[in-house]
Design an enzyme around this catalytic site. Structure first.
Site, PDB file in Angstrom:
ATOM      1  N   CYS A  42      70.403   6.966  49.128  1.00 16.15           N
ATOM      2  CA  CYS A  42      71.547   6.036  48.768  1.00 16.15           C
ATOM      3  C   CYS A  42      72.557   6.154  49.918  1.00 16.15           C
ATOM      4  O   CYS A  42      72.448   7.322  50.654  1.00 16.15           O
ATOM      5  CB  CYS A  42      72.387   6.448  47.572  1.00 16.15           C
ATOM      6  SG  CYS A  42      73.783   5.551  46.987  1.00 16.15           S
ATOM      7  N   ASP A  44      75.451   6.222  49.891  1.00 21.71           N
ATOM      8  CA  ASP A  44      76.898   7.101  49.605  1.00 21.71           C
ATOM      9  C   ASP A  44      76.966   8.265  50.725  1.00 21.71           C
ATOM     10  O   ASP A  44      76.204   8.963  51.083  1.00 21.71           O
ATOM     11  CB  ASP A  44      76.536   7.812  48.232  1.00 21.71           C
ATOM     12  CG  ASP A  44      77.714   8.416  47.393  1.00 21.71           C
ATOM     13  OD1 ASP A  44      78.151   9.462  48.131  1.00 21.71           O
ATOM     14  OD2 ASP A  44      78.092   7.685  46.537  1.00 21.71           O
ATOM     15  N   ARG A  46      78.533  11.022  50.217  1.00 23.58           N
ATOM     16  CA  ARG A  46      78.303  12.501  49.917  1.00 23.58           C
ATOM     17  C   ARG A  46      76.847  12.995  49.888  1.00 23.58           C
ATOM     18  O   ARG A  46      76.674  14.326  49.416  1.00 23.58           O
ATOM     19  CB  ARG A  46      78.922  12.275  48.664  1.00 23.58           C
ATOM     20  CG  ARG A  46      80.276  12.030  48.255  1.00 23.58           C
ATOM     21  CD  ARG A  46      80.776  11.977  46.802  1.00 23.58           C
ATOM     22  NE  ARG A  46      79.981  10.741  46.157  1.00 23.58           N
ATOM     23  CZ  ARG A  46      79.913  10.473  44.951  1.00 23.58           C
ATOM     24  NH1 ARG A  46      80.814  10.970  44.024  1.00 23.58           N
ATOM     25  NH2 ARG A  46      79.202   9.502  44.486  1.00 23.58           N
ATOM     26  N   HIS A  98      71.116  10.034  43.190  1.00 27.22           N
ATOM     27  CA  HIS A  98      72.185  10.916  43.048  1.00 27.22           C
ATOM     28  C   HIS A  98      72.916  10.593  41.759  1.00 27.22           C
ATOM     29  O   HIS A  98      73.291   9.535  41.576  1.00 27.22           O
ATOM     30  CB  HIS A  98      72.885  11.125  44.256  1.00 27.22           C
ATOM     31  CG  HIS A  98      74.076   9.959  44.447  1.00 27.22           C
ATOM     32  ND1 HIS A  98      75.076   9.950  44.024  1.00 27.22           N
ATOM     33  CD2 HIS A  98      73.637   9.023  45.365  1.00 27.22           C
ATOM     34  CE1 HIS A  98      75.783   8.810  44.577  1.00 27.22           C
ATOM     35  NE2 HIS A  98      74.809   8.183  45.241  1.00 27.22           N
ATOM     36  N   CYS A 101      76.275   7.758  41.081  1.00 29.09           N
ATOM     37  CA  CYS A 101      76.112   6.627  41.916  1.00 29.09           C
ATOM     38  C   CYS A 101      76.835   5.513  41.715  1.00 29.09           C
ATOM     39  O   CYS A 101      76.758   5.130  40.482  1.00 29.09           O
ATOM     40  CB  CYS A 101      74.519   6.674  42.025  1.00 29.09           C
ATOM     41  SG  CYS A 101      74.137   5.098  43.340  1.00 29.09           S
TER      42      CYS A 101
END
Length: 196
Positions: A42, A44, A46, A98, A101
């Site tokens: 992803c 993202d 993080r 994750h 999400c």
């Protein structure tokens, strides 16, 4: 000061420290790459692949998009998969989602008009949520539904990869793994039962 200016300053420190720790690093990676793993994750911020797995430069070939969706209709994703399997001959592919999400959560909510590209990207997630509606409806809250759909999405992407001609026709088809990163603990959980 702009954050990008800080990033450039941090890069100088990082490059100096990396060369100090391994004087051959930059000479080695400048000659080419031979990663053993394609990481499909992803976007993202993080969940940076190298950081959460402890991998170094050159260890992973990485493709990231919203909600780690593997779509045969996505020329960017397909070119990465093709290059990783045919040219780099990666031995393994990891699809890593994750918990928490935002793309997965958005697929459970009405599509916002101001994000039409995101809406199109998460269309397959909306369809998956509909197919798994009975299971998701039994969950208590939106966080639990989001996290379970994130798991189901990873498994769906693993199935999609395993069905692709470029994977099946490879002389040495890569092993495909389905994982999920837990932002609460920093640990990765194996989702695919054939991945033990």
């Amino acid at each position: 000061m702009q954050y990008s200016t800080q990033m450039l300053a941090q890069n100088k420190v990082w490059a100096y420290e990396a060369a100090l720790a391994d004087s051959t690093l930059f000479g080695r990676i400048s000659r080419g790459q031979s990663p053993r793993v394609l990481w499909f994750g992803c976007s993202d911020s993080r969940v940076p692949a190298e950081s959460v797995t402890g991998c170094g430069l050159g260890d992973l070939f990485v493709h990231r998009n919203i909600a780690n969706i593997v779509s045969p209709d996505d020329p960017s994703a397909m070119s990465v998969i093709e290059y990783a399997v045919v040219a780099l001959q990666v031995e393994e592919i990891v699809v890593c989602g994750h918990y928490g999400c935002g793309g997965v959560r958005a697929s459970l909510l009405p599509a916002p008009d101001e994000l039409p590209h995101v809406g199109r990207r998460i269309g397959p997630l909306r369809a998956l949520a509909c197919r798994c509606g009975g299971e998701l409806d039994r969950l208590a809250d939106v966080d639990a539904k989001t996290n379970r759909l994130a798991e189901l999405n990873v498994l769906e992407q693993v199935r999609s990869l395993r069905a692709m001609d470029v994977i099946r026709d490879a002389p040495q088809p890569p092993k495909i793994h389905g994982w999920i990163f837990d932002t609460r603990s920093g640990l990765i959980k194996v989702l695919d039962p054939t991945d033990e």
